[in-house]
Each structure stands twice: as structure tokens, then as C-alpha cells.
Motif scaffolding. Structure first.
Motif, short mmCIF file in Angstrom:
data_model
loop_
_atom_site.label_atom_id
_atom_site.label_comp_id
_atom_site.label_asym_id
_atom_site.label_seq_id
_atom_site.Cartn_x
_atom_site.Cartn_y
_atom_site.Cartn_z
N ASP A 14 0.91 -1.25 -0.09
CA ASP A 14 0.02 -0.11 0.04
C ASP A 14 0.91 1.48 0.12
O ASP A 14 0.52 2.04 -0.72
N ILE A 15 1.91 1.11 0.73
CA ILE A 15 2.89 2.37 0.80
C ILE A 15 3.62 2.53 -0.46
O ILE A 15 3.71 3.71 -0.99
N LEU A 16 3.86 1.37 -1.08
CA LEU A 16 4.49 1.47 -2.38
C LEU A 16 3.51 2.19 -3.41
O LEU A 16 3.80 2.95 -4.33
N GLY A 21 1.97 6.53 -7.14
CA GLY A 21 1.17 7.55 -7.44
C GLY A 21 1.61 8.90 -7.37
O GLY A 21 1.23 9.56 -8.01
N ILE A 22 2.24 9.22 -6.18
CA ILE A 22 2.84 10.62 -6.02
C ILE A 22 3.90 10.88 -7.09
O ILE A 22 3.98 11.96 -7.78
N GLU A 23 4.66 9.81 -7.58
CA GLU A 23 5.77 10.00 -8.45
C GLU A 23 5.30 9.66 -9.84
O GLU A 23 6.00 9.81 -10.73
N ARG A 24 4.07 9.43 -10.03
CA ARG A 24 3.49 8.97 -11.13
C ARG A 24 4.22 8.03 -12.03
O ARG A 24 4.77 8.37 -13.20
N THR A 25 4.51 6.83 -11.41
CA THR A 25 5.13 6.06 -11.87
C THR A 25 4.68 4.62 -11.34
O THR A 25 3.71 4.62 -10.76
N LYS A 28 6.41 -1.31 -10.59
CA LYS A 28 7.33 -2.26 -11.10
C LYS A 28 8.54 -1.75 -11.32
O LYS A 28 9.64 -1.88 -11.21
N GLU A 29 8.41 -0.18 -11.75
CA GLU A 29 9.69 0.50 -11.90
C GLU A 29 10.37 0.90 -10.70
O GLU A 29 11.60 0.88 -10.57
N ILE A 30 9.51 0.97 -9.54
CA ILE A 30 10.12 1.19 -8.21
C ILE A 30 10.98 0.12 -7.89
O ILE A 30 12.19 0.34 -7.41
#
Length: 79
Positions: A14-16, A21-25, A28-30
Motif C-alpha cells: 500500500d505504501i509503494l 501515485g505521487i511519483e506518477r510511476t 514495477k519501476e520502483i
């Protein structure tokens, strides 16, 4: 590219999702970035462990520590 399923505890997932969402990514990229960072941090260790002579030196050193062998002071070490 092959894929893998990764189980992430719900609260971390959920945190990820929030961060993604905040980073608009995408998550899977994170995760890919985190894996790349992890691999980079461990390259030197993998390099050392791929050299049998270093593995032997490390094992001898661990044995000496366990046996209580006295080490050298900084002023006794060669430059």
C-alpha cells in the motif's frame, strides 16, 4: 523480459502504491530501481566471493576471530 511474482506484505504494498501515485510511476519501476540499487551495493562482495583465494582468506580471518587470536594495531599494519 521474463517476469517474476513477488509477494509483498499488504502494508508495504500500500505504501509503494502511494509512492508510485505521487511519483506518477509504476510499482514495477520502483521495484526495478530498488533491485538495481541492491545489486550495485553487492557487486564488490560478489567480486570478492568469486575469487577462491579471498574466500579462503576471509574464512581464515573468521576462524582467527572465533579463536580469539590477537590482531594487529593500526600502527603495526603495513602501508
Amino acid at each position: 523480459m521474463a517476469t517474476a511474482t513477488v509477494r509483498i506484505p499488504a502494508e508495504k504494498r500500500d505504501i509503494l502504491r502511494i509512492i508510485a501515485g505521487i511519483e506518477r510511476t509504476e510499482m514495477k519501476e520502483i521495484l526495478s530501481d530498488l533491485i538495481d540499487e541492491y545489486i550495485e551495493r553487492h557487486k564488490e562482495t560478489l567480486d570478492l566471493l568469486s575469487k577462491p583465494e579471498w574466500v579462503d582468506i576471509i574464512a581464515r580471518g573468521k576462524d582467527e576471530v572465533e579463536q580469539g587470536v590477537a590482531g594487529k594495531g593500526l600502527d603495526e599494519l603495513a602501508d
